[in-house]
Design a protein around this motif. Structure first.
Motif, PDB file in Angstrom:
ATOM      1  N   TYR A  70     -16.189 -13.709 -80.325  1.00 23.87           N
ATOM      2  CA  TYR A  70     -16.703 -13.491 -81.678  1.00 23.87           C
ATOM      3  C   TYR A  70     -15.568 -13.157 -82.649  1.00 23.87           C
ATOM      4  O   TYR A  70     -15.455 -13.754 -83.733  1.00 23.87           O
ATOM      5  CB  TYR A  70     -17.716 -12.354 -81.619  1.00 23.87           C
ATOM      6  CG  TYR A  70     -18.515 -12.092 -82.870  1.00 23.87           C
ATOM      7  CD1 TYR A  70     -19.604 -12.900 -83.206  1.00 23.87           C
ATOM      8  CD2 TYR A  70     -18.218 -11.008 -83.692  1.00 23.87           C
ATOM      9  CE1 TYR A  70     -20.362 -12.635 -84.333  1.00 23.87           C
ATOM     10  CE2 TYR A  70     -18.965 -10.740 -84.822  1.00 23.87           C
ATOM     11  CZ  TYR A  70     -20.045 -11.552 -85.137  1.00 23.87           C
ATOM     12  OH  TYR A  70     -20.799 -11.283 -86.254  1.00 23.87           O
ATOM     13  N   ARG A  74     -13.556 -15.058 -85.992  1.00 24.40           N
ATOM     14  CA  ARG A  74     -13.313 -14.434 -87.300  1.00 24.40           C
ATOM     15  C   ARG A  74     -11.875 -14.724 -87.761  1.00 24.40           C
ATOM     16  O   ARG A  74     -11.627 -15.004 -88.936  1.00 24.40           O
ATOM     17  CB  ARG A  74     -13.563 -12.932 -87.233  1.00 24.40           C
ATOM     18  CG  ARG A  74     -13.763 -12.310 -88.630  1.00 24.40           C
ATOM     19  CD  ARG A  74     -13.823 -10.798 -88.585  1.00 24.40           C
ATOM     20  NE  ARG A  74     -14.830 -10.247 -87.717  1.00 24.40           N
ATOM     21  CZ  ARG A  74     -16.103 -10.027 -88.059  1.00 24.40           C
ATOM     22  NH1 ARG A  74     -16.512 -10.343 -89.270  1.00 24.40           N
ATOM     23  NH2 ARG A  74     -16.938  -9.492 -87.182  1.00 24.40           N
ATOM     24  N   ILE A  90     -17.084 -12.014 -93.398  1.00 19.03           N
ATOM     25  CA  ILE A  90     -18.359 -11.467 -92.948  1.00 19.03           C
ATOM     26  C   ILE A  90     -19.208 -12.613 -92.412  1.00 19.03           C
ATOM     27  O   ILE A  90     -19.397 -13.629 -93.090  1.00 19.03           O
ATOM     28  CB  ILE A  90     -19.109 -10.782 -94.109  1.00 19.03           C
ATOM     29  CG1 ILE A  90     -18.273  -9.626 -94.668  1.00 19.03           C
ATOM     30  CG2 ILE A  90     -20.482 -10.287 -93.665  1.00 19.03           C
ATOM     31  CD1 ILE A  90     -18.756  -9.149 -96.027  1.00 19.03           C
ATOM     32  N   PHE A  91     -19.714 -12.462 -91.200  1.00 21.20           N
ATOM     33  CA  PHE A  91     -20.622 -13.465 -90.649  1.00 21.20           C
ATOM     34  C   PHE A  91     -22.040 -13.183 -91.126  1.00 21.20           C
ATOM     35  O   PHE A  91     -22.515 -12.039 -91.093  1.00 21.20           O
ATOM     36  CB  PHE A  91     -20.567 -13.469 -89.127  1.00 21.20           C
ATOM     37  CG  PHE A  91     -19.281 -14.021 -88.570  1.00 21.20           C
ATOM     38  CD1 PHE A  91     -18.865 -15.302 -88.897  1.00 21.20           C
ATOM     39  CD2 PHE A  91     -18.480 -13.263 -87.717  1.00 21.20           C
ATOM     40  CE1 PHE A  91     -17.677 -15.822 -88.389  1.00 21.20           C
ATOM     41  CE2 PHE A  91     -17.296 -13.761 -87.206  1.00 21.20           C
ATOM     42  CZ  PHE A  91     -16.891 -15.046 -87.545  1.00 21.20           C
ATOM     43  N   THR A  92     -22.707 -14.238 -91.577  1.00 17.47           N
ATOM     44  CA  THR A  92     -24.087 -14.150 -92.062  1.00 17.47           C
ATOM     45  C   THR A  92     -24.909 -15.253 -91.398  1.00 17.47           C
ATOM     46  O   THR A  92     -24.400 -15.984 -90.553  1.00 17.47           O
ATOM     47  CB  THR A  92     -24.149 -14.322 -93.590  1.00 17.47           C
ATOM     48  OG1 THR A  92     -23.805 -15.686 -93.923  1.00 17.47           O
ATOM     49  CG2 THR A  92     -23.199 -13.364 -94.303  1.00 17.47           C
ATOM     50  N   SER A  98     -25.332 -15.240 -97.645  1.00 23.31           N
ATOM     51  CA  SER A  98     -24.069 -14.750 -98.181  1.00 23.31           C
ATOM     52  C   SER A  98     -24.164 -14.482 -99.677  1.00 23.31           C
ATOM     53  O   SER A  98     -23.712 -13.440-100.178  1.00 23.31           O
ATOM     54  CB  SER A  98     -22.953 -15.761 -97.909  1.00 23.31           C
ATOM     55  OG  SER A  98     -22.737 -15.935 -96.527  1.00 23.31           O
ATOM     56  N   MET A 256     -23.700  -1.227 -87.846  1.00 25.37           N
ATOM     57  CA  MET A 256     -23.101  -1.194 -89.177  1.00 25.37           C
ATOM     58  C   MET A 256     -22.835   0.244 -89.623  1.00 25.37           C
ATOM     59  O   MET A 256     -22.508   0.496 -90.768  1.00 25.37           O
ATOM     60  CB  MET A 256     -23.979  -1.915 -90.205  1.00 25.37           C
ATOM     61  CG  MET A 256     -25.444  -1.530 -90.265  1.00 25.37           C
ATOM     62  SD  MET A 256     -25.828   0.066 -90.993  1.00 25.37           S
ATOM     63  CE  MET A 256     -25.196  -0.172 -92.626  1.00 25.37           C
ATOM     64  N   GLU A 275     -22.749  -6.325 -91.206  1.00 19.32           N
ATOM     65  CA  GLU A 275     -23.226  -7.152 -90.092  1.00 19.32           C
ATOM     66  C   GLU A 275     -24.186  -6.354 -89.207  1.00 19.32           C
ATOM     67  O   GLU A 275     -23.945  -6.152 -88.020  1.00 19.32           O
ATOM     68  CB  GLU A 275     -22.041  -7.685 -89.280  1.00 19.32           C
ATOM     69  CG  GLU A 275     -21.181  -8.652 -90.063  1.00 19.32           C
ATOM     70  CD  GLU A 275     -20.019  -9.232 -89.262  1.00 19.32           C
ATOM     71  OE1 GLU A 275     -19.264 -10.040 -89.829  1.00 19.32           O
ATOM     72  OE2 GLU A 275     -19.857  -8.893 -88.073  1.00 19.32           O
ATOM     73  N   PRO A 279     -25.801 -10.413 -84.091  1.00 18.70           N
ATOM     74  CA  PRO A 279     -25.516 -11.646 -84.837  1.00 18.70           C
ATOM     75  C   PRO A 279     -25.808 -12.891 -84.007  1.00 18.70           C
ATOM     76  O   PRO A 279     -26.129 -12.809 -82.822  1.00 18.70           O
ATOM     77  CB  PRO A 279     -24.024 -11.517 -85.126  1.00 18.70           C
ATOM     78  CG  PRO A 279     -23.490 -10.760 -83.950  1.00 18.70           C
ATOM     79  CD  PRO A 279     -24.584  -9.780 -83.562  1.00 18.70           C
TER      80      PRO A 279
END
Length: 412
Positions: A70, A74, A90-92, A98, A256, A275, A279
């Motif tokens: 993961y 990034r 930031i992963f969405t 986003s 978070m 996050e 995820p």
């Protein structure tokens, strides 16, 4: 550039061997979703078989491996868009999530009554409604940069609309209807001169042209994985570190937080405070594989090949009598996304005829109803191309449109 090996690329996409209505599949709905190559499919499948576990939680071997996968992605995303730091990634769940994150966090904190939010008249609903609703909630003013007659941004109007009251400018990098590439850096310069931030919807740009968020001077840049060879349900929000640090989370829960007591909580550092929850780890793994695939081909090769497709498609479509093309009729500063209507035939009827020929396009308002109103239409047909499409696909599209004309008695 290196000559693109189109047959090799096409062989990487198993779905292209599929038949639709007993016809060879001609997939021209790439602005909606791009197909996935074998490398991406394998990467997702391998994660489920070899490393399926949650991230940032347990200390056992599988969890450590999943977390490494993961966080490696990034770093790949950071390099892919030239962000200054991994904490800015930031992963969405996608571009829509986003953009909403920015509106609900930065917007709620820093937009006040009387402030101005400036967007363009060609925005996808994902980059319109969050700002529209924010303006309504905060009693701010929403303003639109209008278009030139050929479907490009009117930069003279932009200079007029962006004022000392402007706090945020939001624009699509590439229009999902018109195919035009917008001058983001020039817009960002206008925004920054008055102290506003620049938010970019990059959904249609990423995967087609190289993205350098620092060179573009974007403060926020949003995109989805499924527009760039990755699975659905994963996306990215890039944000400048100093802006993200000022923002508060909009989703709360596990992972978070820094500390939680019965009545108070404190948040983790960026990007983790944005996050919450588990995820889409497999999707992130697929996103990493998609980046590897694109880098292997190289963006010089991709952009030059797509330029050839754009030239070819425009020349072919312009020759069809009674066909109206919306947007620039030259290939300069545009991608191979073409919206059009054929005489008085409804867009959905035309798309149905094309589907019968195995040609998969989209018909509708393309989540851009205000733009459709400006164009004076209810809907259009949209044919959008990617690196696995060929000039033969363009020929088949044109033949299918001509058959539709005959079917509806609109031939010569």
């Amino acid at each position: 550039m290196d000559k693109i090996d189109i047959e090799k690329i096409r062989n990487d996409f198993p779905i292209l061997k599929k038949k639709i209505n007993d016809e060879k599949l001609i997939y021209l709905d790439n602005a909606a979703t791009v197909q996935m190559p074998k490398e991406v499919l394998t990467a997702c499948d391998t994660f489920y078989h070899d490393a399926y576990s949650n991230v940032h939680r347990s200390s056992h071997t599988l969890a450590i491996k999943a977390t490494q996968i993961y966080e490696t992605v990034r770093k790949k995303v950071q390099k892919f868009i030239n962000a200054a730091d991994t904490s800015e990634i930031i992963f969405t769940s996608g571009c829509t999530a986003s953009l909403n994150l920015v509106a609900l966090s930065w917007g709620e904190s820093f937009i006040s009554a009387g402030d101005e939010i400036v967007i363009t008249a060609m925005e996808h609903h994902s980059n319109l409604i969050p700002w529209q609703q924010l303006a309504l909630r905060k009693k701010a003013k929403l303003k639109f940069i209008e278009l030139t007659p050929d479907g490009r941004l009117d930069m003279n109007d932009a200079a007029q609309k962006i004022t000392s009251k402007t706090k945020l400018v939001a624009a699509v990098h590439v229009s999902n209807v018109l195919g035009v590439i917008n001058p983001i850096k020039k817009l960002a310069s206008l925004a920054h001169k008055v102290g506003a931030i620049m938010v970019v919807d990059g959904a249609q740009a990423v995967g087609h042209i190289p993205i350098d968020v620092q060179q573009l001077e974007a403060d926020f840049y949003a995109f989805s994985g499924h527009k760039m060879l990755a699975p659905t349900g994963v996306g990215v929000l890039y944000g400048r570190k100093y802006l993200l640090e000022k923002m508060t989370p909009v989703m709360y829960g596990g992972e978070m937080i820094e500390h939680v007591s019965r009545f108070t909580s404190s948040w983790a550092e960026i990007p983790f405070k944005f996050e919450a929850g588990t995820p889409n780890i497999a999707g992130v793994r697929g996103l990493g594989a998609a980046i590897d695939y694109l880098n292997k081909i190289s963006f010089q090769t991709i952009t030059e090949y797509e330029q050839e497709l754009t030239d070819c498609a425009l020349n072919a479509l312009k020759k069809i009598t009674a066909l109206t093309i919306y947007g620039p009729l030259t290939s300069k500063e545009r991608l191979p996304i073409f919206s059009f209507n054929l005489d008085k035939i409804h867009a959905h009827d035309l798309a149905t005829i094309l589907d019968a020929e195995g040609v998969e396009v989209r018909a509708g308002h393309h989540c851009a109803e205000p733009l459709m109103t400006d164009l004076g239409v209810i809907a259009t047909v949209r044919a959008s191309f990617y690196i696995y499409n060929t000039e033969k696909d363009i020929d088949i599209l044109v033949e299918a449109i001509e058959k539709a004309k005959d079917f509806f008695n609109h031939g010569n």
